[in-house]
Design an enzyme around this catalytic site. Structure first.
Site, PDB file in Angstrom:
ATOM      1  N   HIS A 190     -35.389 -44.658   6.036  1.00 19.87           N
ATOM      2  CA  HIS A 190     -36.003 -43.515   6.713  1.00 19.87           C
ATOM      3  C   HIS A 190     -37.486 -43.679   7.033  1.00 19.87           C
ATOM      4  CE1 HIS A 190     -37.513 -41.013   3.002  1.00 19.87           C
ATOM      5  NE2 HIS A 190     -37.588 -42.299   2.760  1.00 19.87           N
ATOM      6  N   HIS A 191     -38.143 -44.729   6.515  1.00 21.13           N
ATOM      7  CA  HIS A 191     -39.532 -45.009   6.916  1.00 21.13           C
ATOM      8  C   HIS A 191     -39.606 -45.939   8.131  1.00 21.13           C
ATOM      9  CE1 HIS A 191     -41.089 -42.902   3.520  1.00 21.13           C
ATOM     10  NE2 HIS A 191     -40.627 -43.752   2.632  1.00 21.13           N
ATOM     11  N   ALA A 192     -38.498 -46.566   8.482  1.00 19.24           N
ATOM     12  CA  ALA A 192     -38.503 -47.522   9.592  1.00 19.24           C
ATOM     13  C   ALA A 192     -38.629 -46.772  10.919  1.00 19.24           C
ATOM     14  CB  ALA A 192     -37.225 -48.357   9.580  1.00 19.24           C
TER      15      ALA A 192
END
Length: 535
Positions: A190-192
Site C-alpha cells: 500500500h505504500h507503492a
C-alpha cells in the site's frame, strides 16, 4: 460454518534483506532457507521478513485442523510440533480454507496501477549482481527508505499482485465456492505509488486488484478499507481521481501532534479530486495509543454509514496488523477480538452476498499478527472469535470432498441444503442499507454504543484526541457533493465533558472529610464546607 479461499505461496518468502543475512538455525522446514535474525533486538533485524507470512499461514492451517477434525489428546501439528489440544484432519475428510493457486501477475495487469517504467525498473533488479543489489539496498537505507532488494524481489512482488488478483477472480465468480478470500502475501503494497517503491512495498497489490476488478467488469464500484497503522499513500496516489474506487484509511499521521510518523501523508482534508471528490477518506490519528473504542467509534459513526450508502460490488481490506497491541512499530492498542468485530461489522453492513478480499499489509510482531489474522478468518467463517465457542457448536462440520474425476483435487462440491444448515451459514432476508447499517453497528457494541442520546463518555471510553480526529474527518467528507443527501447518517461526536449538575456539585461540596490520624486543621475546613452547604 462458511468457506474461505486462502492464498499462500512459499515463493514469496524468497524476498529477503541480503544485508542482514546470518546463519540459519531454524529446524522448521518452511523456514530453513530464511537466514535472517530472529530477535527484534538483534543487529540487522528486518521488520518485514518472510516469517510473517509463514506464521500466519501456519496458524490458519492449525485453525482449520482444530475446527473440523476429531479430537485427540495429543497429535502432531503441521509444523512438526505437538499440542495437547490439537485436532487433526483425517486425510481427505474436508477443508474450510479453499486453497488457491498463485501465479505472478502479468505486466499488463500490474500496469493498471503502475507505469511501464516502474515495472521495467523492478523487473531489471532480477538481473543485477549481488553486489549491485547490495548497493541499491544500501542507497535506499541511507535515504531512510525501508526497501531492500534481492534477485527474487520482483518475483515475490509479482506473486503478491497475482495472488490478490486470483482472490478477486475467485470471489467474484458467479458460481464460485465462496465470496470471501484471504491473501497471505508479501511484500506488502500500500505504500507503492504509481512509479515509486517505498516502505517495504514495490507493487501495490490491492490497488492493482481493484483496477483489475473494474477493468474486467467483475465490479463497478470497489471499496478499499485500509486499517494498517501507516497511511496507504500509494493506494491513495493511484485511486485519488478514480470515482469507482472508494479508499478509506485509518492511520497514524503523527507520534504526537507535532512529530512525524511514516509516511507523513493522509490528512483528513484529502477527499479525492475532480469526479472522485468524496471517494477518499482519511481518519488520521494525531497520537499513539488508539485502541478498540476509538476505532469502533470511527467505524460506527463514519465508516459504516458511508459504506452502507456506497454499496460496493467488492470490498477489499488492506489488512495490516501494526495497529495491534504489541506491534514493534505501531504503538496502538487494538486487540485480536476487535479485528473480528470490525470484519463482522463490514460483512453485516454490505450484506453477505458482497465479495470480500482480505490482503495482508504490515504488522511486525509475528505472534500478534498470527492471532489477529486468525480472528479475521473466524469472522469470515461466520464463527465467534473464540475457538472454544466454535468447538462448543455441535453443527461444525467438515466440507465433503469430491472424489470423481470430473473435479480437480482441490475442488469442493456444492453443498446440499441440509449441509448449508449444518455449517451454520447466516441466512438473512433482503435488507435495506439502513437495516444493514444497524446490524453492522451492533457488531461493535462491545466497544462503542451508537445511541446518540447517551453522553459520549457513556457510549464508550474514547480518547478526546480520537473524537477530535474522527470529527475532523466527518466535517471534511460532509462537504463532498455525493454525500450531501446522507447528512442524517453522519453526525459529529460530542466531546466527553462531565455533565454539569449543580445539585451534584453541592452534594460533593458539602461532604464532610472524615477524621483520620492526619486530622490537624480538618475542623476548620469542615466548618467551611458546612457554610457552603447552608449557602
Amino acid at each position: 460454518m462458511g468457506l474461505v479461499h486462502l492464498l499462500y505461496d512459499s515463493r514469496m518468502t524468497l524476498h529477503q534483506d541480503q544485508t542482514a543475512l546470518v546463519e540459519s538455525h531454524s529446524s522448521s522446514k518452511d523456514e530453513e532457507l530464511i537466514n535472517l535474525p530472529l530477535d527484534p533486538d538483534d543487529d540487522g533485524y528486518c521488520y518485514e521478513n518472510p516469517r510473517r507470512i509463514i506464521h500466519i499461514h501456519r496458524r490458519l492451517i492449525e485453525l482449520e485442523h482444530l475446527l473440523i477434525a476429531p479430537a485427540h489428546n495429543s497429535e502432531s501439528l503441521p509444523n512438526g510440533e505437538t499440542s495437547e489440544n490439537a485436532k487433526i484432519i483425517p486425510s481427505g475428510q474436508g477443508r474450510l480454507f479453499l486453497p488457491l493457486t498463485c501465479m505472478p501477475a502479468d505486466q499488463s495487469t500490474i500496469e493498471l496501477a503502475h507505469t511501464s517504467a516502474h515495472y521495467e525498473w523492478l523487473r531489471n533488479t532480477s538481473t543485477l549482481s549481488e553486489s549491485e543489489l547490495l548497493s541499491l539496498t544500501n542507497a535506499k537505507k541511507e535515504s531512510k527508505d525501508d526497501v531492500y532488494f534481492c534477485k527474487d524481489t520482483f518475483l515475490a512482488a509479482s506473486l503478491a499482485c497475482g495472488g490478490v488478483v486470483e482472490c478477486i477472480n475467485s470471489v467474484t465468480e458467479p458460481n464460485g465456492e465462496s465470496k470471501r478470500a484471504i491473501a497471505v502475501v508479501r511484500p506488502p503494497g500500500h505504500h507503492a505509488c504509481e512509479q515509486k517503491a517505498m516502505g517495504f512495498c514495490f507493487f501495490n497489490s490491492v490497488a492493482v486488484g481493484a483496477k483489475h476488478a473494474i477493468a474486467t467488469k467483475r465490479a463497478k464500484k470497489v471499496l478499499i478499507l485500509d486499517w494498517d497503522v501507516h497511511h496507504g499513500n500509494g493506494t491513495q496516489d493511484i485511486t485519488y481521481e478514480d470515482p469507482n474506487i472508494f479508499y478509506i484509511s485509518l492511520h497514524r499521521i503523527a507520534k504526537n501532534n507535532r512529530t512525524y510518523f511514516f509516511p507523513g501523508t493522509g490528512r483528513h482534508t484529502e477527499v479525492g479530486s475532480n469526479d472522485a471528490v468524496g471517494t477518499n477518506l482519511n481518519i488520521a490519528w494525531t497520537s499513539g495509543g488508539m485502541g478498540n473504542v476509538e476505532y469502533a467509534a470511527a467505524f460506527s459513526e463514519l465508516i459504516l454509514p458511508l459504506l452502507s450508502e456506497w454499496e460496493p460490488d467488492l470490498v477489499m481490506i488492506s489488512c495490516g496488523f501494526d495497529a495491534a497491541r504489541g506491534d514493534l512499530i505501531g504503538d496502538c492498542d487494538l486487540t485480536p477480538e476487535s479485528y473480528h468485530a470490525f470484519t463482522r461489522s463490514i460483512m453485516a453492513t454490505v450484506g453477505h452476498d458482497i465479495p470480500i478480499v482480505v490482503a495482508l499489509e504490515g504488522g511486525y510482531n509475528i505472534g500478534v499478527i498470527a492471532s489477529c489474522m486468525e480472528s479475521v478468518a473466524l469472522a469470515l467463517l461466520d464463527q465467534p472469535c473464540s475457538t472454544d465457542e466454535v468447538l462448543s457448536n455441535e453443527n461444525v462440520q467438515p466440507v465433503p470432498r469430491e472424489t470423481t474425476s470430473n473435479h480437480s483435487p482441490n475442488s469442493v462440491v456444492d453443498l446440499p441444503t441440509n449441509a448449508m444448515s449444518a455449517l451454520n451459514l447466516e441466512q438473512t432476508p433482503k435488507e435495506g442499507s439502513r437495516e444493514r447499517l444497524q446490524r453492522g453497528r451492533r457488531e461493535l457494541s462491545a466497544y462503542w454504543n451508537h445511541d446518540s442520546s447517551l453522553l459520549a463518555r457513556e457510549r464508550g471510553k474514547v480518547k478526546a484526541t480520537g473524537i477530535q480526529c474522527i470529527n475532523k474527518s466527518i466535517e471534511a467528507i460532509q462537504t463532498a457533493p455525493i454525500w450531501q443527501p446522507y447528512q442524517d447518517l453522519i453526525h459529529l461526536i460530542p466531546n466527553q465533558k462531565p455533565r454539569s449538575d449543580s445539585s451534584n456539585m453541592r452534594t460533593r461540596s458539602s461532604t464532610r472529610i472524615p477524621d483520620s490520624k492526619f486530622s490537624d486543621g480538618l475542623e476548620d475546613l469542615n466548618s467551611f464546607l458546612q457554610g457552603l452547604q447552608l449557602s
